[in-house]
Scaffold this active site. Structure first.
Site, PDB file in Angstrom:
ATOM      1  N   HIS A  65     -11.186 -13.688  10.136  1.00  0.00           N
ATOM      2  CA  HIS A  65      -9.927 -14.053   9.382  1.00  0.00           C
ATOM      3  C   HIS A  65      -9.045 -14.722  10.493  1.00  0.00           C
ATOM      4  O   HIS A  65      -8.206 -14.168  11.104  1.00  0.00           O
ATOM      5  CB  HIS A  65      -9.336 -12.926   8.813  1.00  0.00           C
ATOM      6  CG  HIS A  65      -8.225 -13.053   7.962  1.00  0.00           C
ATOM      7  ND1 HIS A  65      -7.806 -12.174   6.917  1.00  0.00           N
ATOM      8  CD2 HIS A  65      -7.196 -14.103   8.006  1.00  0.00           C
ATOM      9  CE1 HIS A  65      -6.828 -12.586   6.405  1.00  0.00           C
ATOM     10  NE2 HIS A  65      -6.240 -13.911   6.804  1.00  0.00           N
ATOM     11  N   ASP A 117      -5.606 -13.381  12.048  1.00  0.00           N
ATOM     12  CA  ASP A 117      -4.732 -14.195  11.101  1.00  0.00           C
ATOM     13  C   ASP A 117      -4.266 -15.492  11.552  1.00  0.00           C
ATOM     14  O   ASP A 117      -4.748 -16.412  11.367  1.00  0.00           O
ATOM     15  CB  ASP A 117      -3.835 -13.029  10.336  1.00  0.00           C
ATOM     16  CG  ASP A 117      -3.366 -13.603   9.040  1.00  0.00           C
ATOM     17  OD1 ASP A 117      -4.052 -14.615   8.464  1.00  0.00           O
ATOM     18  OD2 ASP A 117      -2.598 -12.943   8.347  1.00  0.00           O
ATOM     19  N   ASP A 118      -3.108 -15.424  12.182  1.00  0.00           N
ATOM     20  CA  ASP A 118      -2.110 -16.794  12.435  1.00  0.00           C
ATOM     21  C   ASP A 118      -1.855 -16.100  14.036  1.00  0.00           C
ATOM     22  O   ASP A 118      -0.502 -15.742  14.114  1.00  0.00           O
ATOM     23  CB  ASP A 118      -1.077 -16.955  11.698  1.00  0.00           C
ATOM     24  CG  ASP A 118      -1.564 -17.335  10.378  1.00  0.00           C
ATOM     25  OD1 ASP A 118      -2.079 -18.255   9.975  1.00  0.00           O
ATOM     26  OD2 ASP A 118      -1.535 -16.251   9.303  1.00  0.00           O
ATOM     27  N   GLU A 139      -2.876  -7.962   0.077  1.00  0.00           N
ATOM     28  CA  GLU A 139      -1.828  -8.226   1.397  1.00  0.00           C
ATOM     29  C   GLU A 139      -0.679  -7.649   1.212  1.00  0.00           C
ATOM     30  O   GLU A 139      -0.013  -6.640   1.454  1.00  0.00           O
ATOM     31  CB  GLU A 139      -1.882  -9.498   2.096  1.00  0.00           C
ATOM     32  CG  GLU A 139      -1.087  -9.797   3.359  1.00  0.00           C
ATOM     33  CD  GLU A 139      -1.125 -11.232   3.734  1.00  0.00           C
ATOM     34  OE1 GLU A 139      -1.474 -12.324   2.748  1.00  0.00           O
ATOM     35  OE2 GLU A 139      -0.520 -11.305   4.710  1.00  0.00           O
ATOM     36  N   HIS A 189      -6.681 -18.466  10.625  1.00  0.00           N
ATOM     37  CA  HIS A 189      -6.199 -19.804  10.130  1.00  0.00           C
ATOM     38  C   HIS A 189      -6.028 -20.590  11.207  1.00  0.00           C
ATOM     39  O   HIS A 189      -5.179 -20.450  12.191  1.00  0.00           O
ATOM     40  CB  HIS A 189      -5.046 -19.682   9.399  1.00  0.00           C
ATOM     41  CG  HIS A 189      -5.041 -18.728   8.110  1.00  0.00           C
ATOM     42  ND1 HIS A 189      -5.152 -19.187   6.689  1.00  0.00           N
ATOM     43  CD2 HIS A 189      -5.046 -17.242   8.041  1.00  0.00           C
ATOM     44  CE1 HIS A 189      -5.315 -17.900   5.824  1.00  0.00           C
ATOM     45  NE2 HIS A 189      -5.240 -16.845   6.732  1.00  0.00           N
ATOM     46  N   HIS A 203      -7.896 -13.915  -0.086  1.00  0.00           N
ATOM     47  CA  HIS A 203      -6.687 -13.007   0.343  1.00  0.00           C
ATOM     48  C   HIS A 203      -6.528 -12.344  -0.747  1.00  0.00           C
ATOM     49  O   HIS A 203      -5.946 -12.898  -1.747  1.00  0.00           O
ATOM     50  CB  HIS A 203      -5.763 -13.751   0.690  1.00  0.00           C
ATOM     51  CG  HIS A 203      -5.616 -14.337   2.175  1.00  0.00           C
ATOM     52  ND1 HIS A 203      -6.833 -15.298   2.388  1.00  0.00           N
ATOM     53  CD2 HIS A 203      -4.759 -14.277   3.217  1.00  0.00           C
ATOM     54  CE1 HIS A 203      -6.523 -15.571   3.902  1.00  0.00           C
ATOM     55  NE2 HIS A 203      -5.464 -14.927   4.348  1.00  0.00           N
TER      56      HIS A 203
HETATM   57  N1  ADE Z   1      -1.759 -18.435   5.288  1.00  0.00           N
HETATM   58  C1  ADE Z   1      -1.728 -18.216   6.742  1.00  0.00           C
HETATM   59  N2  ADE Z   1      -1.794 -16.907   6.876  1.00  0.00           N
HETATM   60  C2  ADE Z   1      -1.703 -16.353   5.535  1.00  0.00           C
HETATM   61  C3  ADE Z   1      -1.567 -14.963   5.430  1.00  0.00           C
HETATM   62  N3  ADE Z   1      -1.551 -13.976   6.179  1.00  0.00           N
HETATM   63  N4  ADE Z   1      -1.333 -14.766   3.839  1.00  0.00           N
HETATM   64  C4  ADE Z   1      -1.699 -15.589   3.168  1.00  0.00           C
HETATM   65  N5  ADE Z   1      -1.672 -17.151   3.346  1.00  0.00           N
HETATM   66  C5  ADE Z   1      -1.797 -17.025   4.779  1.00  0.00           C
HETATM   67 ZN    ZN Z   2      -4.591 -14.804   6.325  1.00  0.00          ZN
END
Ligand code: ADE
Ligand code: ZN
Length: 336
Positions: free
Chosen positions: A14, A275-276, A197, A16, A194
């Site tokens: 996971h 994630d990011d 969340e 991006h 997703h």
């Molecule tokens: N795009 C990038 N990170 C995300 C996240 N945590 N939830 C939904 N969309 C995303």
């Molecule tokens: Zn994500």
């Protein structure tokens, strides 16, 4: 413990790729492409990364990626992530990309895909890390836009393992994309989404029942539905959990209150991911280190989550087994 967490063989499921755009790279690419940023310095960018929820993050995330213009930009972005991942002994990674966030700005699908794909190929050869690509649809856009994006992806089918669903969760349930996902599965893509969340457990059910997903991305709100938890355990449907992301986006008040240890000990197939990472304060090893400290995870807990990750990949059974054997070997020499 820190060395153990740095060195243990990992799979990341996971991430991006656009979320690995570090502020320094954002400035370098802005300069290279003659783009004016809303920030004066790297520090100003970092100071702006104070999020109240998912949407407040997404607004800056989509603004930040405007510096990505050329195939070389997408290559450089991906290569930088893969180098960091390899340094943390990530052995295999399955990377999300958001084509609509680029095609909507006039960047060709081929520009995005070719840049990223080239970096993945080079990584296999030069870093010894394997990597798959997952195309994510932006769920705040229409199902028609997702379908058009799927059509654009079909010529690249052999280089994209799955489709996923990301962006603003509330008000955009998986059911909105049922037909697109049907079509994607017909074309031979695996599916992920997703869900849970920020959204309710019903969205997780929809992702499973209507989109036939192989994994749930995040999924931490499953605990609100005991039947769902039971089902996730029975079916061993993996959750790609992202602890630092959940704290930055206020899904939990603090890492000490995160439910990942609870989920793991209940027998869910949980994995740890970043994630990011450029936005949330760390790559996968940092996620592991901070979570281990906050929740007092044992080496056995960590091992179980790493094994879950390899099990949850889209690698074929032989490749999975080989990575798990490598993990077991690491455990034997470092723990005994
Ligand atoms: N795009 C990038 N990170 C995300 C996240 N945590 N939830 C939904 N969309 C995303
Ligand atoms: Zn994500």
């Amino acid at each position: 413990m820190d060395t153990f967490l740095q060195q243990i063989p990992k799979a990341e499921l996971h991430i991006h790729i656009e979320g690995s755009l570090e502020p320094e790279t954002m400035f370098a690419l802005a300069k290279r492409n003659g783009i004016e940023l809303a920030y004066k310095s790297v520090q100003e960018v970092r100071d702006a990364y104070n999020f109240q929820n998912l949407q407040s993050f997404l607004d800056l995330y989509y603004a930040g990626m405007s510096v990505l213009q050329t195939q070389q930009d997408f290559y450089d972005l991906t290569w930088a992530y893969l180098q960091k991942a390899a340094a943390e002994n990530v052995r295999h990674t399955e990377i999300f990309f958001d084509p609509q966030a680029h095609t909507s700005r006039g960047i060709e699908f081929a520009t995005v895909h070719t840049g990223i794909h080239q970096a993945l190929q080079d990584a296999k050869e030069k870093l010894g890390i394997s990597a798959y690509l997952i195309l994510c649809f932006l769920r705040h856009l229409s199902a028609e836009s997702a379908m058009a994006t799927l059509e654009q992806a079909l010529p690249y089918k052999d280089t994209i393992v799955a489709v996923g669903l990301d962006s603003s969760e509330m008000g955009n349930p998986p059911s909105k994309f049922q037909r697109v996902f049907d079509r994607a599965r017909e074309a031979g893509f695996y599916t992920v989404a997703h869900a849970g969340e920020e959204g309710p457990p019903e969205y997780i059910w929809e992702a499973i029942k209507l989109l036939n997903v192989s994994r749930i991305d995040h999924g931490v709100r499953c605990v609100e539905d005991t039947q769902l938890v039971k089902y996730l355990i029975e079916q061993q449907i993996p959750l790609t959990v992202c602890p630092l992301s959940n704290i930055k986006l206020c899904v939990f008040d603090a890492l000490e209150k995160h439910n990942i240890k609870q989920l793991l000990h209940m027998g869910l197939c949980v994995t740890v991911n970043s994630d990011d990472p450029a936005y949330f304060g760390g790559y996968v090893a940092e996620n592991l280190q901070q979570t281990q400290q906050a929740l007092g995870l044992s080496q056995q807990d960590i091992y179980q989550m790493m094994k879950n990750s390899f099990q949850a990949t889209f690698l074929n059974p032989e490749e999975k087994q080989a990575r798990i054997a490598e993990l077991d070997h690491f455990m034997a020499i470092s723990v005994g």
